[in-house]
Write an enzyme that holds these catalytic residues in place. Structure first.
Site, short mmCIF file in Angstrom:
data_model
loop_
_atom_site.label_atom_id
_atom_site.label_comp_id
_atom_site.label_asym_id
_atom_site.label_seq_id
_atom_site.Cartn_x
_atom_site.Cartn_y
_atom_site.Cartn_z
N LYS A 140 0.82 -1.22 0.00
CA LYS A 140 0.00 0.00 0.00
C LYS A 140 0.85 1.27 0.00
O LYS A 140 0.41 2.32 -0.45
CB LYS A 140 -0.96 -0.02 1.18
CG LYS A 140 -1.87 -1.23 1.07
CD LYS A 140 -3.19 -1.10 1.72
CE LYS A 140 -4.12 -2.21 1.30
NZ LYS A 140 -3.62 -3.60 1.50
C1 LIG Z 1 -4.09 -4.68 0.85
C2 LIG Z 1 -3.26 -5.89 0.75
C3 LIG Z 1 -3.50 -6.90 -0.22
C4 LIG Z 1 -4.68 -6.88 -1.15
O1 LIG Z 1 -4.79 -5.73 -1.91
P1 LIG Z 1 -5.98 -5.53 -2.95
O2 LIG Z 1 -6.25 -4.09 -2.97
O3 LIG Z 1 -7.12 -6.30 -2.40
O4 LIG Z 1 -5.52 -6.04 -4.23
C5 LIG Z 1 -2.64 -7.98 -0.27
N1 LIG Z 1 -1.60 -8.10 0.57
C6 LIG Z 1 -1.33 -7.16 1.51
C7 LIG Z 1 -0.18 -7.37 2.42
C8 LIG Z 1 -2.14 -6.03 1.62
O5 LIG Z 1 -1.85 -5.09 2.55
#
Ligand SMILES: *Cc1c(COP(=O)(O)O)cnc(C)c1O
Length: 478
Positions: free
Chosen positions: A118
């Site tokens: 993120k």
């Molecule tokens: C947010 C997140 C995801 C999934 O992200 P999407 O927006 O659903 O594609 C996968 N792994 C981690 C560690 C995350 O923080």
């Protein structure tokens, strides 16, 4: 470049700066560019040079320029240069790619300050928000709910910024130790952590109730940083380009990506990159037990889950009941038929979901858009973490393990290398790592201070009025 809503048949255009600070379109749809810029051979060749000679931030500016025409190019360059720097990111390459084995690679998206993918989007969003707010002489109060990764990533991206306050609601006592330390260890005057006496769903309901109070929302400049924000997706397109460049030598070589996802956020950026003409073969969706998306790509049925049917798993950042970015892909898959999308997502999803199995568009999803899918369970991810660690000496986090497990299933049927996107570092999910390899992951030097820091968090009841009062009691300090 102008932007339209997935539910607007009249295609009313919006500028980038207008949608930057907006969430959903007024009709409930999501914003997308009126068309995807197309990459020709000479652009791809030039981008190889840009990445090699000037680095990731310069590549990001190149990609962004194709989508943003209301911020001058030099400003965009300065913005990306501030967003993607070493040592804020733990690698000078920002997103390094490493070879795992055979045709499998790892694209490391978790080198950012909170060790989760993120950061790739949030660090850019922080810079773009500050730039746009300064230009308007405005301020913003971000109110969000988090079960872990989004909250810390948003706080690290917004801390210390003028005219931005962050109020982040967390379900009391339900995040991992490391995630709690990351958030509650911050003591910046514009960051407010709230531990709500309730579940993550309760936190989300409180955020919704606050947004539904139009007067309060306007007077306090309430906004969000959720995963449907267009600029977040745009930031993510860049690492698909980066990973493709780092694993190929010529523009004829294709790669596939395997992406652990719940909200369809990460992989939606891959879809956009592919639509632009980046040489991507397959886009492999990897879900955990919350397999809404795997079910769709296998059967054509999109069936949203109730909160009782949403499992709490050991890859918690993929524990979703519906995939909030999925509407963007369906809009493209249905030939951008806004009226149909409005019916599917405005009406049918509210009643539980929809079924495209009889639709011509479903037949061609894999052929025209490259999508296939797979699913991983707790036992799979533990076994994958252990196996990859024992055989290859590489430690991966539970989300990444879901991706690697599904990628391994697809290697025999895929003719290109597969890049598995690594979405977090193991240190964030010590319990599952311990279950897999019999000891806790190592804590890198750069995280030691935050683990030792004093915790700052306000305990509030599960009550929107109490949270509103807390926001009023903590105005922007100038
Ligand atoms: C947010 C997140 C995801 C999934 O992200 P999407 O927006 O659903 O594609 C996968 N792994 C981690 C560690 C995350 O923080």
């Amino acid at each position: 470049m102008q932007y339209i809503s997935t539910r607007d048949s009249s295609k009313t255009p919006n500028s980038f700066s207008d949608i930057l600070l907006a969430g959903l379109a007024p009709d409930g749809g999501l914003f997308l560019p009126v068309e995807y810029p197309q990459l020709d051979d000479s652009t791809l060749t030039r981008w190889r040079d840009v990445l090699k000679n000037e680095g990731y931030a310069a590549l990001a500016a190149e990609v962004l320029q194709l989508f943003i025409d209301d911020i001058p190019a030099e400003d965009l360059k300065a913005i990306t240069a501030r967003a993607y720097t070493y040592p804020k990111f733990d690698s000078e390459e920002i997103v390094p790619v490493s070879h795992l084995e055979g045709e499998l690679f790892l694209g490391h998206l978790s080198q950012g300050p909170t060790a989760a993918f993120k950061d790739m989007a949030m660090q850019l969003l922080g810079e773009l928000f500050e730039y746009e707010l300064a230009r308007r002489g405005d301020s913003l109060t971000i109110v969000g709910a988090t079960s872990g990764d989004t909250g810390s990533s948003a706080e690290y991206a917004m801390r210390g910024r003028e005219n931005i306050r962050v109020f982040m609601l967390t379900p009391a006592g339900r995040m991992t130790e490391f995630q709690q330390a990351q958030m509650f260890g911050l003591d910046d005057p514009n960051i407010f952590n709230i531990a709500l006496d309730g579940t993550f769903d309760d936190c989300q309901d409180v955020v919704k109730a606050i947004s539904a109070d139009a007067d309060f929302k306007r007077e306090n400049r309430i906004g969000a940083v959720n995963s449907i924000n267009w600029a977040r997706l745009l930031a993510q397109v860049v690492y698909y380009v980066n990973c493709w460049i780092r694993t190929t030598e010529s523009n004829d070589e294709k790669v596939s990506f395997c992406v652990p996802t719940g909200n369809f956020g990460d992989i939606c950026a891959g879809h956009i990159a592919r639509q632009m003409g980046l040489p991507i073969d397959r886009l492999i969706v990897a879900t955990n037990e919350n397999d809404v998306l795997d079910e769709f790509f296998r059967t054509g049925t999109y069936r949203v889950r109730s909160s009782e049917d949403t499992f709490v798993t050991s890859s918690p950042s993929m524990d979703i009941s519906r995939a909030s970015n999925f509407e963007r892909f369906i809009f493209d898959a249905l030939g951008r038929d806004a009226q149909r999308v409005a019916d599917l997502f405005g009406t049918q999803v509210k009643a539980g979901g929809f079924d495209l199995s009889e639709d011509d568009a479903f037949e061609t999803l894999s052929r025209d858009f490259g999508f296939v899918s797979g699913k991983s369970t707790h036992a799979d991810r533990v076994a994958t973490i252990r196996d990859i660690h024992e055989r290859l000496g590489v430690l991966i986090d539970p989300h990444t393990a879901d991706g690697v497990k599904v990628a391994q299933e697809w290697t025999a049927q895929t003719e290109t290398p597969i890049i598995c996107l690594e979405t977090a570092l193991p240190v964030k999910f010590a319990e599952t790592i311990n279950e897999a390899i019999g000891r806790d992951p190592e804590v890198a030097e750069r995280f030691k201070d935050i683990l030792a820091a004093e915790r700052t968090v306000a305990d509030l009841p599960n009550d929107a009025e109490a949270v509103k009062q807390f926001i009023l009691d903590h105005p922007v300090e100038n």
